[in-house]
Design an enzyme around this catalytic site. Structure first.
Site, PDB file in Angstrom:
ATOM      1  N   ASN A  42       0.835  -2.705   5.155  1.00 52.65           N
ATOM      2  CA  ASN A  42      -0.031  -1.547   5.353  1.00 52.65           C
ATOM      3  C   ASN A  42      -1.299  -1.600   4.510  1.00 52.65           C
ATOM      4  O   ASN A  42      -2.293  -0.945   4.842  1.00 52.65           O
ATOM      5  CB  ASN A  42       0.758  -0.269   5.012  1.00 52.65           C
TER       6      ASN A  42
ATOM      7  N   LYS B 127      -9.351  -6.287  11.595  1.00 53.90           N
ATOM      8  CA  LYS B 127      -8.204  -5.681  12.270  1.00 53.90           C
ATOM      9  C   LYS B 127      -7.935  -6.356  13.621  1.00 53.90           C
ATOM     10  O   LYS B 127      -6.793  -6.407  14.084  1.00 53.90           O
ATOM     11  CB  LYS B 127      -8.424  -4.184  12.438  1.00 53.90           C
TER      12      LYS B 127
ATOM     13  N   SER C 116      -5.636  -1.169  13.566  1.00 56.11           N
ATOM     14  CA  SER C 116      -6.519  -0.019  13.787  1.00 56.11           C
ATOM     15  C   SER C 116      -7.023  -0.037  15.214  1.00 56.11           C
ATOM     16  O   SER C 116      -7.125  -1.099  15.840  1.00 56.11           O
ATOM     17  CB  SER C 116      -7.718  -0.086  12.831  1.00 56.11           C
TER      18      SER C 116
ATOM     19  N   GLY D 105       0.831  -1.211   0.000  1.00 57.05           N
ATOM     20  CA  GLY D 105       0.000   0.000   0.000  1.00 57.05           C
ATOM     21  C   GLY D 105       0.856   1.246   0.000  1.00 57.05           C
ATOM     22  O   GLY D 105       0.517   2.247   0.631  1.00 57.05           O
TER      23      GLY D 105
ATOM     24  N   TYR E 243     -14.875  -4.632   9.359  1.00 57.90           N
ATOM     25  CA  TYR E 243     -13.562  -4.003   9.471  1.00 57.90           C
ATOM     26  C   TYR E 243     -12.945  -4.273  10.836  1.00 57.90           C
ATOM     27  O   TYR E 243     -11.764  -4.654  10.933  1.00 57.90           O
ATOM     28  CB  TYR E 243     -13.691  -2.501   9.239  1.00 57.90           C
ATOM     29  N   ALA E 244     -13.723  -4.086  11.893  1.00 63.76           N
ATOM     30  CA  ALA E 244     -13.205  -4.322  13.239  1.00 63.76           C
ATOM     31  C   ALA E 244     -12.730  -5.758  13.395  1.00 63.76           C
ATOM     32  O   ALA E 244     -11.669  -6.022  13.980  1.00 63.76           O
ATOM     33  CB  ALA E 244     -14.279  -4.004  14.278  1.00 63.76           C
TER      34      ALA E 244
ATOM     35  N   SER F 283       1.782   3.433  -2.395  1.00 66.07           N
ATOM     36  CA  SER F 283       1.664   4.509  -3.380  1.00 66.07           C
ATOM     37  C   SER F 283       1.040   5.774  -2.810  1.00 66.07           C
ATOM     38  O   SER F 283       1.065   6.824  -3.461  1.00 66.07           O
ATOM     39  CB  SER F 283       0.849   4.026  -4.583  1.00 66.07           C
ATOM     40  N   ARG F 284       0.485   5.701  -1.601  1.00 65.25           N
ATOM     41  CA  ARG F 284      -0.188   6.875  -1.035  1.00 65.25           C
ATOM     42  C   ARG F 284      -0.334   6.700   0.472  1.00 65.25           C
ATOM     43  O   ARG F 284      -0.052   5.645   1.032  1.00 65.25           O
ATOM     44  CB  ARG F 284      -1.565   7.066  -1.658  1.00 65.25           C
TER      45      ARG F 284
END
Length: 251
Positions: free
Chosen positions: A91, A160, A143, A13, A156-157, A15-16
């Site tokens: 990442n 992570k 996170s 990850g 999501y939770a 590139s940004r």
């Protein structure tokens, strides 16, 4: 105080956002750096140009790391470029922006989040465990949601939280090789991923709920990551380093 000269690093990850900031800070500390990205070729090329301007060797490689083939191709490129790795920073990942209660959470969203966040973690970190040598550093970006949950973002939770348990398991495996494995757990960060919740005064409302009163920059997260990659953190493993301005203090 941190010198990574002679170390070889790979950042997914890259590139940004947090990945790019981490790659650049690793280079400032002297490490050669490769970045993985999926589709933003122009952004990745820009990061590589900035890395080279810091006097280190650098490359970018496009791959879908949520597949075994893509992840292994990325690490094969790193081995060709650098002859091995000393540092891996995992990442890459997604945060589905829409609030969805669990009763309405669709199979497709669940599967996509698990694929992008958990499968990619597994494939890349397995490859890292094979290529990163003795005394190496592995840092994964989790996170705050992985520790205290996130209502309407159970997928999501969960992804992570899985990462945190994964890190603790791998830390025990790598310890006999003097290798460390840790997590950094950001809260709100000023990146493209958070653009929607930051819109229309959202950023100010969010910042008001953070004890330090501000949203983190990508570099605010990169600093603790690079610390964990350095000899200053050689006795730290299996840990979750919170970088959230004190957000976890607010319940």
């Amino acid at each position: 105080m941190i010198s990574l000269r002679g170390r070889r690093a790979l950042v997914t990850g890259g590139s940004r956002g947090i990945g790019a900031a981490t790659a650049l800070l690793l280079a400032e500390c002297g490490a050669d750096v490769g970045i993985g990205y999926r589709s933003r070729e122009q952004d990745a090329a820009g990061v590589v140009k900035q890395l080279a301007e810091r006097g280190v060797s650098a490359f970018a490689f496009a791959a879908d790391i949520a597949t075994r083939e893509g992840a292994e191709a990325l690490f094969e490129r790193a081995e060709r470029e650098f002859g091995g790795l000393d540092i891996f920073v995992g990442n890459a990942g997604i945060w589905p922006v829409e609030d969805v209660p669990l009763r309405d959470l669709g199979d497709d969203r669940w599967a996509r989040t698990m694929t992008e966040n958990v499968s990619s973690m597994f494939y890349t970190t397995r490859a890292a465990a094979r290529l990163v040598g003795d005394g190496g550093r592995i840092v994964l970006v989790s996170s705050t949601a992985g520790q205290r949950g996130e209502a309407f973002h159970a997928d999501y939770a969960a992804s992570k939280g899985a990462m945190i348990s994964f890190v603790k398991a791998l830390a025990g495996e790598r310890a006999p090789r003097d290798g460390t494995v840790n997590c950094v757990a950001p809260g709100w960060v000023d990146t493209e991923m958070c653009a929607d919740p930051f819109a229309e005064g959202g950023r100010e409302r969010i910042a008001a709920g953070i004890p330090l009163g501000r949203v983190a920059t990508a570099r605010d997260i990169a600093g603790p990551i690079v610390f964990l990659c350095s000899d200053l953190a050689r006795h730290v493993t299996g840990e979750v380093l919170n970088v959230n301005g004190g957000s976890v203090l607010c319940g």
